[in-house]
Design a protein around this motif. Sequence first.
Motif, PDB file in Angstrom:
ATOM      1  N   MET A  93      12.325  14.089 -10.687  1.00 10.41           N
ATOM      2  CA  MET A  93      12.092  15.494 -10.999  1.00 10.41           C
ATOM      3  C   MET A  93      10.578  15.677 -11.115  1.00 10.41           C
ATOM      4  SD  MET A  93      13.029  18.551 -11.504  1.00 10.41           S
ATOM      5  CE  MET A  93      14.815  18.481 -11.705  1.00 10.41           C
ATOM      6  N   PRO A  94       9.924  16.127 -10.035  1.00 14.17           N
ATOM      7  CA  PRO A  94       8.461  16.203 -10.043  1.00 14.17           C
ATOM      8  C   PRO A  94       7.951  17.418 -10.820  1.00 14.17           C
ATOM      9  CG  PRO A  94       9.311  17.035  -7.975  1.00 14.17           C
ATOM     10  CD  PRO A  94      10.510  16.568  -8.761  1.00 14.17           C
ATOM     11  N   ASN A  95       6.674  17.402 -11.108  1.00 11.09           N
ATOM     12  CA  ASN A  95       6.000  18.569 -11.661  1.00 11.09           C
ATOM     13  C   ASN A  95       4.735  18.827 -10.854  1.00 11.09           C
ATOM     14  OD1 ASN A  95       3.714  17.034 -12.798  1.00 11.09           O
ATOM     15  ND2 ASN A  95       5.204  16.297 -14.303  1.00 11.09           N
ATOM     16  N   GLU A  96       3.997  19.838 -11.183  1.00 14.80           N
ATOM     17  CA  GLU A  96       2.838  20.206 -10.367  1.00 14.80           C
ATOM     18  C   GLU A  96       1.756  19.139 -10.362  1.00 14.80           C
ATOM     19  OE1 GLU A  96       0.224  23.299 -12.194  1.00 14.80           O
ATOM     20  OE2 GLU A  96       1.834  23.416 -13.686  1.00 14.80           O
ATOM     21  N   HIS A  97       1.779  18.243 -11.334  1.00 16.55           N
ATOM     22  CA  HIS A  97       0.770  17.179 -11.404  1.00 16.55           C
ATOM     23  C   HIS A  97       1.264  15.859 -10.815  1.00 16.55           C
ATOM     24  CE1 HIS A  97      -1.489  19.877 -13.946  1.00 16.55           C
ATOM     25  NE2 HIS A  97      -0.472  19.956 -14.798  1.00 16.55           N
ATOM     26  N   SER A  98       2.498  15.828 -10.336  1.00 17.41           N
ATOM     27  CA  SER A  98       3.059  14.589  -9.795  1.00 17.41           C
ATOM     28  C   SER A  98       2.389  14.209  -8.479  1.00 17.41           C
ATOM     29  CB  SER A  98       4.560  14.750  -9.565  1.00 17.41           C
ATOM     30  OG  SER A  98       5.254  14.904 -10.781  1.00 17.41           O
ATOM     31  N   ASN A  99       2.394  12.904  -8.208  1.00 15.52           N
ATOM     32  CA  ASN A  99       2.006  12.401  -6.893  1.00 15.52           C
ATOM     33  C   ASN A  99       3.266  12.224  -6.057  1.00 15.52           C
ATOM     34  OD1 ASN A  99      -0.758  12.156  -7.581  1.00 15.52           O
ATOM     35  ND2 ASN A  99      -0.352  10.190  -8.553  1.00 15.52           N
ATOM     36  N   ALA A 105       0.849  -1.190   0.000  1.00 11.22           N
ATOM     37  CA  ALA A 105       0.000   0.000   0.000  1.00 11.22           C
ATOM     38  C   ALA A 105       0.888   1.245   0.000  1.00 11.22           C
ATOM     39  CB  ALA A 105      -0.911  -0.005   1.218  1.00 11.22           C
ATOM     40  N   VAL A 106       0.600   2.154  -0.914  1.00  9.67           N
ATOM     41  CA  VAL A 106       1.388   3.380  -1.042  1.00  9.67           C
ATOM     42  C   VAL A 106       0.435   4.565  -1.077  1.00  9.67           C
ATOM     43  CG1 VAL A 106       2.987   4.702  -2.478  1.00  9.67           C
ATOM     44  CG2 VAL A 106       3.250   2.218  -2.273  1.00  9.67           C
ATOM     45  N   THR A 107       0.499   5.393  -0.050  1.00 11.73           N
ATOM     46  CA  THR A 107      -0.319   6.600  -0.017  1.00 11.73           C
ATOM     47  C   THR A 107       0.332   7.666  -0.887  1.00 11.73           C
ATOM     48  OG1 THR A 107      -1.018   6.095   2.242  1.00 11.73           O
ATOM     49  CG2 THR A 107      -1.368   8.337   1.466  1.00 11.73           C
ATOM     50  N   GLU A 108      -0.454   8.242  -1.776  1.00 16.28           N
ATOM     51  CA  GLU A 108       0.048   9.256  -2.689  1.00 16.28           C
ATOM     52  C   GLU A 108      -0.579  10.604  -2.348  1.00 16.28           C
ATOM     53  OE1 GLU A 108      -0.918   7.743  -6.524  1.00 16.28           O
ATOM     54  OE2 GLU A 108       0.260   5.912  -6.272  1.00 16.28           O
ATOM     55  N   PHE A 109       0.237  11.650  -2.383  1.00 14.05           N
ATOM     56  CA  PHE A 109      -0.210  12.993  -2.035  1.00 14.05           C
ATOM     57  C   PHE A 109      -0.047  13.913  -3.238  1.00 14.05           C
ATOM     58  CE2 PHE A 109       1.624  10.961   1.698  1.00 14.05           C
ATOM     59  CZ  PHE A 109       0.591  11.061   2.624  1.00 14.05           C
ATOM     60  N   PRO A 110      -1.003  14.817  -3.462  1.00 14.61           N
ATOM     61  CA  PRO A 110      -0.823  15.778  -4.560  1.00 14.61           C
ATOM     62  C   PRO A 110       0.315  16.749  -4.251  1.00 14.61           C
ATOM     63  CG  PRO A 110      -2.742  16.349  -3.233  1.00 14.61           C
ATOM     64  CD  PRO A 110      -2.261  15.015  -2.734  1.00 14.61           C
ATOM     65  N   ASN A 111       0.929  17.240  -5.286  1.00 13.91           N
ATOM     66  CA  ASN A 111       2.054  18.166  -5.153  1.00 13.91           C
ATOM     67  C   ASN A 111       1.523  19.588  -4.952  1.00 13.91           C
ATOM     68  OD1 ASN A 111       4.541  19.408  -5.196  1.00 13.91           O
ATOM     69  ND2 ASN A 111       5.014  18.933  -7.321  1.00 13.91           N
ATOM     70  N   ILE A 112       0.966  19.829  -3.767  1.00 14.05           N
ATOM     71  CA  ILE A 112       0.326  21.111  -3.467  1.00 14.05           C
ATOM     72  C   ILE A 112       1.321  22.262  -3.579  1.00 14.05           C
ATOM     73  CG2 ILE A 112      -0.883  22.458  -1.710  1.00 14.05           C
ATOM     74  CD1 ILE A 112      -2.564  20.236  -2.926  1.00 14.05           C
ATOM     75  N   ASP A 153       9.243   1.504 -14.277  1.00 18.17           N
ATOM     76  CA  ASP A 153       7.849   1.493 -14.739  1.00 18.17           C
ATOM     77  C   ASP A 153       6.885   1.717 -13.585  1.00 18.17           C
ATOM     78  OD1 ASP A 153       8.670   1.029 -17.334  1.00 18.17           O
ATOM     79  OD2 ASP A 153       8.260  -1.132 -17.285  1.00 18.17           O
ATOM     80  N   GLU A 154       7.141   1.050 -12.456  1.00 10.54           N
ATOM     81  CA  GLU A 154       6.258   1.168 -11.289  1.00 10.54           C
ATOM     82  C   GLU A 154       6.269   2.592 -10.749  1.00 10.54           C
ATOM     83  OE1 GLU A 154       3.452  -0.311  -8.650  1.00 10.54           O
ATOM     84  OE2 GLU A 154       4.409  -1.426 -10.297  1.00 10.54           O
ATOM     85  N   LEU A 155       7.450   3.173 -10.619  1.00 15.13           N
ATOM     86  CA  LEU A 155       7.553   4.539 -10.097  1.00 15.13           C
ATOM     87  C   LEU A 155       6.975   5.552 -11.074  1.00 15.13           C
ATOM     88  CD1 LEU A 155      11.145   4.322  -8.598  1.00 15.13           C
ATOM     89  CD2 LEU A 155       9.007   4.477  -7.309  1.00 15.13           C
ATOM     90  N   GLN A 156       7.199   5.349 -12.373  1.00 12.96           N
ATOM     91  CA  GLN A 156       6.660   6.265 -13.378  1.00 12.96           C
ATOM     92  C   GLN A 156       5.139   6.305 -13.312  1.00 12.96           C
ATOM     93  OE1 GLN A 156       8.802   7.918 -15.774  1.00 12.96           O
ATOM     94  NE2 GLN A 156       6.980   9.171 -16.101  1.00 12.96           N
ATOM     95  N   ALA A 157       4.515   5.139 -13.159  1.00 11.31           N
ATOM     96  CA  ALA A 157       3.059   5.069 -13.121  1.00 11.31           C
ATOM     97  C   ALA A 157       2.489   5.714 -11.862  1.00 11.31           C
ATOM     98  CB  ALA A 157       2.612   3.606 -13.211  1.00 11.31           C
ATOM     99  N   ARG A 158       3.205   5.625 -10.755  1.00 11.34           N
ATOM    100  CA  ARG A 158       2.684   6.144  -9.493  1.00 11.34           C
ATOM    101  C   ARG A 158       2.971   7.632  -9.304  1.00 11.34           C
ATOM    102  NH1 ARG A 158       1.219   2.418  -5.507  1.00 11.34           N
ATOM    103  NH2 ARG A 158       1.478   0.226  -6.088  1.00 11.34           N
ATOM    104  N   VAL A 159       4.189   8.054  -9.612  1.00  9.74           N
ATOM    105  CA  VAL A 159       4.602   9.427  -9.312  1.00  9.74           C
ATOM    106  C   VAL A 159       4.320  10.381 -10.470  1.00  9.74           C
ATOM    107  CG1 VAL A 159       6.554  10.863  -8.583  1.00  9.74           C
ATOM    108  CG2 VAL A 159       6.393   8.505  -7.779  1.00  9.74           C
ATOM    109  N   ARG A 160       4.417   9.904 -11.680  1.00  9.14           N
ATOM    110  CA  ARG A 160       4.218  10.702 -12.900  1.00  9.14           C
ATOM    111  C   ARG A 160       5.100  11.954 -12.902  1.00  9.14           C
ATOM    112  NH1 ARG A 160      -1.546  12.362 -13.254  1.00  9.14           N
ATOM    113  NH2 ARG A 160      -1.500  12.258 -10.983  1.00  9.14           N
ATOM    114  N   PRO A 161       6.403  11.772 -12.775  1.00  5.08           N
ATOM    115  CA  PRO A 161       7.310  12.921 -12.735  1.00  5.08           C
ATOM    116  C   PRO A 161       7.678  13.395 -14.141  1.00  5.08           C
ATOM    117  CG  PRO A 161       8.566  10.911 -12.489  1.00  5.08           C
ATOM    118  CD  PRO A 161       7.123  10.491 -12.640  1.00  5.08           C
ATOM    119  N   ASP A 162       8.322  14.554 -14.203  1.00  5.95           N
ATOM    120  CA  ASP A 162       8.883  15.017 -15.469  1.00  5.95           C
ATOM    121  C   ASP A 162      10.122  14.207 -15.831  1.00  5.95           C
ATOM    122  OD1 ASP A 162       7.054  16.930 -16.152  1.00  5.95           O
ATOM    123  OD2 ASP A 162       8.200  18.634 -15.391  1.00  5.95           O
ATOM    124  N   GLY A 163      10.834  13.749 -14.807  1.00  2.98           N
ATOM    125  CA  GLY A 163      12.030  12.957 -15.045  1.00  2.98           C
ATOM    126  C   GLY A 163      12.200  11.892 -13.990  1.00  2.98           C
TER     127      GLY A 163
END
Length: 231
Positions: free
Chosen positions: A134-140, A93-100, A170-180
């Motif tokens: 490298m997160p962006n404003e839409h990343s988790n 289980a991985v809790t994801e938070f919006p990049n407020i 692949d797993e991290l890309q799908a969950r975090v959705r970063p720019d890099g």
Amino acid sequence: MNAPAPDAPVSERIRYRLVSANCRHHANDNIAAYIEPGELDALQAEVQTRMQEVLKSLVIDTDSDHNTQETAKRVAKMFVREVFAGRYAQAPAVTEFPNISRLNELMIVGPITVRSACSHHLCPIIGKVWIGIMPNEHSNLIGLSKYVRLTDWIMSRPQIQEEAVIMLADELQARVRPDGLAVVMEADHFCMHWRGVKDIEAAMTNSVMRGAFLTDANLRREFLSLMPKKS
């Protein structure tokens, strides 16, 4: 593939579901969705029985050798519940938070200890993983410990290192959705240390670079320069 008899070994029942669903079940695949409640205990018992036959074929007298009387039981538990648990357990289980706060600076996690096994010889693979985000404003955003849990879940399967880092990416890309995203793994392979060439110094390092890490050479250099080195 014909449906197995009701009293067929549990491995056959699980395999039948996988084949019927046209689901790949290679050594490094997760098959938790096809295992029904209670079947993992039965699978462990089946592995124990078959491991006892392996010991018998190796001409080991487990009846009078006190060191190996419980070996089949221990090995079955180790394979199913520990070193290959990433095949049989659901994703942690991985809790994801919006990049407020709209964070957009480089984050590095590591070194994360890796314990895996070579799918060629089932020998240990022990090493470290570093992750760059490298997160962006839409990343988790996920908690620091969750990177460790996801890495362990992916690596706790018979693997080859080249595929393992791709699966983790692949797993991290799908969950975090970063720019890099960058993943670097350095590991010792006991299929080389323990057997074969028996070279105890050789290690393997490989990486996956995606998005900004692939297109921005300065970002890639920053990550590699800041990446904590193996002691």
